[in-house]
Design a protein around this motif. Structure first.
Motif, PDB file in Angstrom:
ATOM      1  N   ALA A   3     -56.212 112.396 -11.256  1.00 15.51           N
ATOM      2  CA  ALA A   3     -56.526 112.273  -9.830  1.00 15.51           C
ATOM      3  C   ALA A   3     -56.949 110.852  -9.492  1.00 15.51           C
ATOM      4  O   ALA A   3     -56.535 110.288  -8.468  1.00 15.51           O
ATOM      5  N   GLN A   4     -57.749 110.242 -10.348  1.00 16.66           N
ATOM      6  CA  GLN A   4     -58.205 108.874 -10.093  1.00 16.66           C
ATOM      7  C   GLN A   4     -57.048 107.895 -10.103  1.00 16.66           C
ATOM      8  O   GLN A   4     -56.925 107.034  -9.218  1.00 16.66           O
ATOM      9  N   THR A   5     -56.164 108.025 -11.083  1.00 17.17           N
ATOM     10  CA  THR A   5     -55.021 107.115 -11.193  1.00 17.17           C
ATOM     11  C   THR A   5     -54.135 107.206  -9.955  1.00 17.17           C
ATOM     12  O   THR A   5     -53.707 106.188  -9.398  1.00 17.17           O
ATOM     13  N   ARG A   6     -53.862 108.420  -9.508  1.00 15.12           N
ATOM     14  CA  ARG A   6     -52.951 108.597  -8.374  1.00 15.12           C
ATOM     15  C   ARG A   6     -53.588 108.174  -7.061  1.00 15.12           C
ATOM     16  O   ARG A   6     -52.907 107.632  -6.178  1.00 15.12           O
ATOM     17  N   LEU A   7     -54.889 108.403  -6.905  1.00 16.56           N
ATOM     18  CA  LEU A   7     -55.565 107.950  -5.683  1.00 16.56           C
ATOM     19  C   LEU A   7     -55.605 106.426  -5.615  1.00 16.56           C
ATOM     20  O   LEU A   7     -55.363 105.831  -4.553  1.00 16.56           O
ATOM     21  N   VAL A   8     -55.905 105.788  -6.737  1.00 13.85           N
ATOM     22  CA  VAL A   8     -55.927 104.321  -6.763  1.00 13.85           C
ATOM     23  C   VAL A   8     -54.544 103.772  -6.438  1.00 13.85           C
ATOM     24  O   VAL A   8     -54.392 102.816  -5.669  1.00 13.85           O
ATOM     25  N   ARG A   9     -53.517 104.406  -6.991  1.00 16.85           N
ATOM     26  CA  ARG A   9     -52.145 103.951  -6.734  1.00 16.85           C
ATOM     27  C   ARG A   9     -51.795 104.107  -5.250  1.00 16.85           C
ATOM     28  O   ARG A   9     -51.174 103.217  -4.650  1.00 16.85           O
ATOM     29  N   ALA A  10     -52.197 105.235  -4.659  1.00 17.12           N
ATOM     30  CA  ALA A  10     -51.916 105.455  -3.232  1.00 17.12           C
ATOM     31  C   ALA A  10     -52.624 104.409  -2.378  1.00 17.12           C
ATOM     32  O   ALA A  10     -52.057 103.886  -1.410  1.00 17.12           O
ATOM     33  N   LEU A  11     -53.857 104.075  -2.732  1.00 16.29           N
ATOM     34  CA  LEU A  11     -54.595 103.049  -1.993  1.00 16.29           C
ATOM     35  C   LEU A  11     -53.922 101.692  -2.137  1.00 16.29           C
ATOM     36  O   LEU A  11     -53.758 100.955  -1.153  1.00 16.29           O
ATOM     37  N   GLN A  12     -53.534 101.347  -3.350  1.00 15.24           N
ATOM     38  CA  GLN A  12     -52.928 100.035  -3.593  1.00 15.24           C
ATOM     39  C   GLN A  12     -51.599  99.889  -2.865  1.00 15.24           C
ATOM     40  O   GLN A  12     -51.266  98.810  -2.359  1.00 15.24           O
ATOM     41  N   LYS A  13     -50.846 100.969  -2.796  1.00 15.63           N
ATOM     42  CA  LYS A  13     -49.534 100.911  -2.157  1.00 15.63           C
ATOM     43  C   LYS A  13     -49.603 101.229  -0.671  1.00 15.63           C
ATOM     44  O   LYS A  13     -48.569 101.258   0.005  1.00 15.63           O
ATOM     45  N   LYS A  14     -50.839 101.471  -0.163  1.00  9.05           N
ATOM     46  CA  LYS A  14     -51.038 101.795   1.259  1.00  9.05           C
ATOM     47  C   LYS A  14     -50.149 102.979   1.656  1.00  9.05           C
ATOM     48  O   LYS A  14     -49.551 103.006   2.729  1.00  9.05           O
ATOM     49  N   ARG A  15     -50.070 103.960   0.772  1.00 13.18           N
ATOM     50  CA  ARG A  15     -49.145 105.064   0.950  1.00 13.18           C
ATOM     51  C   ARG A  15     -49.904 106.324   1.369  1.00 13.18           C
ATOM     52  O   ARG A  15     -50.624 106.914   0.580  1.00 13.18           O
ATOM     53  N   ARG A  73     -58.875 101.258  11.910  1.00  9.62           N
ATOM     54  CA  ARG A  73     -58.163 101.761  10.734  1.00  9.62           C
ATOM     55  C   ARG A  73     -57.910 100.609   9.775  1.00  9.62           C
ATOM     56  O   ARG A  73     -57.477  99.531  10.191  1.00  9.62           O
ATOM     57  N   LEU A  74     -58.162 100.867   8.500  1.00 13.11           N
ATOM     58  CA  LEU A  74     -57.928  99.860   7.475  1.00 13.11           C
ATOM     59  C   LEU A  74     -56.520  99.984   6.922  1.00 13.11           C
ATOM     60  O   LEU A  74     -56.083 101.074   6.557  1.00 13.11           O
ATOM     61  N   GLU A  75     -55.834  98.854   6.862  1.00 10.38           N
ATOM     62  CA  GLU A  75     -54.549  98.810   6.173  1.00 10.38           C
ATOM     63  C   GLU A  75     -54.750  98.301   4.745  1.00 10.38           C
ATOM     64  O   GLU A  75     -53.973  98.614   3.842  1.00 10.38           O
ATOM     65  N   THR A  76     -55.800  97.508   4.564  1.00 10.43           N
ATOM     66  CA  THR A  76     -56.217  97.040   3.238  1.00 10.43           C
ATOM     67  C   THR A  76     -57.690  97.380   3.088  1.00 10.43           C
ATOM     68  O   THR A  76     -58.325  97.842   4.029  1.00 10.43           O
ATOM     69  N   GLY A  77     -58.257  97.117   1.921  1.00  7.50           N
ATOM     70  CA  GLY A  77     -59.648  97.500   1.692  1.00  7.50           C
ATOM     71  C   GLY A  77     -60.458  96.407   1.032  1.00  7.50           C
ATOM     72  O   GLY A  77     -61.018  96.598  -0.043  1.00  7.50           O
ATOM     73  N   ARG A  78     -60.539  95.253   1.661  1.00 11.21           N
ATOM     74  CA  ARG A  78     -61.328  94.150   1.102  1.00 11.21           C
ATOM     75  C   ARG A  78     -62.823  94.384   1.333  1.00 11.21           C
ATOM     76  O   ARG A  78     -63.220  95.061   2.291  1.00 11.21           O
ATOM     77  N   HIS A 122     -53.235 114.943  -1.345  1.00 10.93           N
ATOM     78  CA  HIS A 122     -54.019 115.378  -2.497  1.00 10.93           C
ATOM     79  C   HIS A 122     -53.333 114.887  -3.771  1.00 10.93           C
ATOM     80  O   HIS A 122     -52.125 115.064  -3.934  1.00 10.93           O
ATOM     81  N   PRO A 123     -54.081 114.234  -4.670  1.00 10.00           N
ATOM     82  CA  PRO A 123     -53.440 113.589  -5.822  1.00 10.00           C
ATOM     83  C   PRO A 123     -52.765 114.555  -6.788  1.00 10.00           C
ATOM     84  O   PRO A 123     -51.902 114.144  -7.574  1.00 10.00           O
ATOM     85  N   ILE A 124     -53.118 115.823  -6.752  1.00 13.93           N
ATOM     86  CA  ILE A 124     -52.519 116.788  -7.673  1.00 13.93           C
ATOM     87  C   ILE A 124     -51.550 117.722  -6.953  1.00 13.93           C
ATOM     88  O   ILE A 124     -50.399 117.881  -7.371  1.00 13.93           O
TER      89      ILE A 124
END
Length: 326
Positions: free
Chosen positions: A154-166, A228-233, A289-291
């Motif tokens: 779940a952590q890996t997929r959530l981080v990936r979704a955040l990084q790809k803004k998906r 709304r955030l498109e990035t998360g600095r 949902h990551p799963i």
């Protein structure tokens, strides 16, 4: 103790000619590419029983890949019985509503008493997840919604979704200083402040950062906005609003000094002066949902201090004949 993992998979025929680091990224997709590459370089990956450490090694298809590694836990952090406001929970994720004054992760000056310390108490197994499942943060005095992963996949997929803004939407409510005429978009890079090292700033050498905002309500010398955030600095909304010369009410670090409307009552003036945190609240989270892959959406009511501040500003505007446009 760190969690020992041993996973086995077989290179697909369709992966013929791929580099080894690319192949294992597909075969063990629950882990980040950077983590897999680190394990590869450190001799944690076997190909047909032989340790291989060169990422550029080509695969032919049919090779047996064995991954033997350790997932470091967070045992060095203190476990503390601190209550959490749980908005949603299942086997894989946790959504919390963070109050003001609650630091998310231990760091310089805040070795404990954080969200991470609380997570380790309430969910002991989360120690096996990097950063105790924390995938994004809120500033100490920013309130609102955070999602936490309870498992490594779940952590890996959530981080990936955040990084790809998906399909990951974070919406905030704020009160800005000044009367903003319309909504818009801020696209300005953010990096460490050149002299105030605890702060961030818009700088050409910073990382790309995009914030969308719209006006929700006008007051005489303030504006209620949704963002709304498109990035998360780090400090992104606070920095971007300051850049627009509309810093957030109560945000003294980024120029949010009290502005009292002319002719305001003493009660309102005191209310504005005593508002001692940035008026910023993470009001909505929406993501896959990551799963399960199902779209989920969560809301957290605006906290009392911001509701009362908006009501006081609204009453002042009405008393001075301001016709709200929205």
């Amino acid at each position: 103790m760190a969690q020992q993992i041993e996973l086995t998979n077989t290179v697909k025929d369709s992966q013929l000619g791929q580099r080894l680091d690319q192949a294992i990224a597909e075969l063990f997709a629950d882990f980040s590419r950077s983590r897999l590459k680190e394990w590869l370089l450190n001799g944690k990956v076997q190909v047909n029983g032989e340790v291989v450490t060169k990422p550029r090694t080509k695969v032919m298809g049919g090779e047996e890949i064995i991954l033997q590694a350790e997932l470091e836990d967070e045992e060095r952090w203190e476990v503390q019985d601190i209550p959490l406001d749980i908005v949603y929970e299942d086997d894989d994720i946790l959504v919390i509503n963070k109050p003001r004054g609650f630091v998310v992760h231990p760091g310089a000056g805040t070795p404990d008493g954080t969200v991470l310390n609380a997570l380790l108490y309430h969910y002991p197994n989360i120690a096996e997840v990097p950063r105790a499942g924390i995938v994004h943060r809120l500033d100490k005095d920013t309130t609102g919604l955070m999602v936490v992963a309870k498992t490594v996949p779940a952590q890996t997929r959530l981080v990936r979704a955040l990084q790809k803004k998906r399909n990951f939407v974070r919406e905030y409510e704020a009160i800005a200083i000044g009367r903003m005429t319309a909504g818009g978009r801020v696209e300005q890079p953010i990096g460490r402040h050149s002299t105030k090292r605890t702060l961030m700033a818009v700088t050409p050498t910073g990382k790309p950062a995009v914030t969308h905002y719209r006006v929700a309500e006008h007051f005489r010398e303030h504006t209620r906005i949704r963002l709304r955030l498109e990035t998360g600095r780090t400090h992104q909304i606070r920095v971007h609003m300051s850049y627009l010369q509309h810093p957030l009410l109560g945000d003294s670090a980024y120029g949010g000094r009290a502005r009292i409307p002319s002719g305001a009552s003493e009660e309102l003036a005191n209310h504005i002066r005593s508002f001692d945190r940035q008026a910023l609240h993470a009001v909505m989270l929406k993501f896959e949902h990551p799963i399960s892959g199902e779209e989920v959406e969560f809301h957290a009511p605006v906290p009392d201090d911001m509701v009362e501040m908006a009501e006081a500003l609204r009453q002042d505007a009405q008393e001075h004949g301001l016709q709200e446009e929205f």
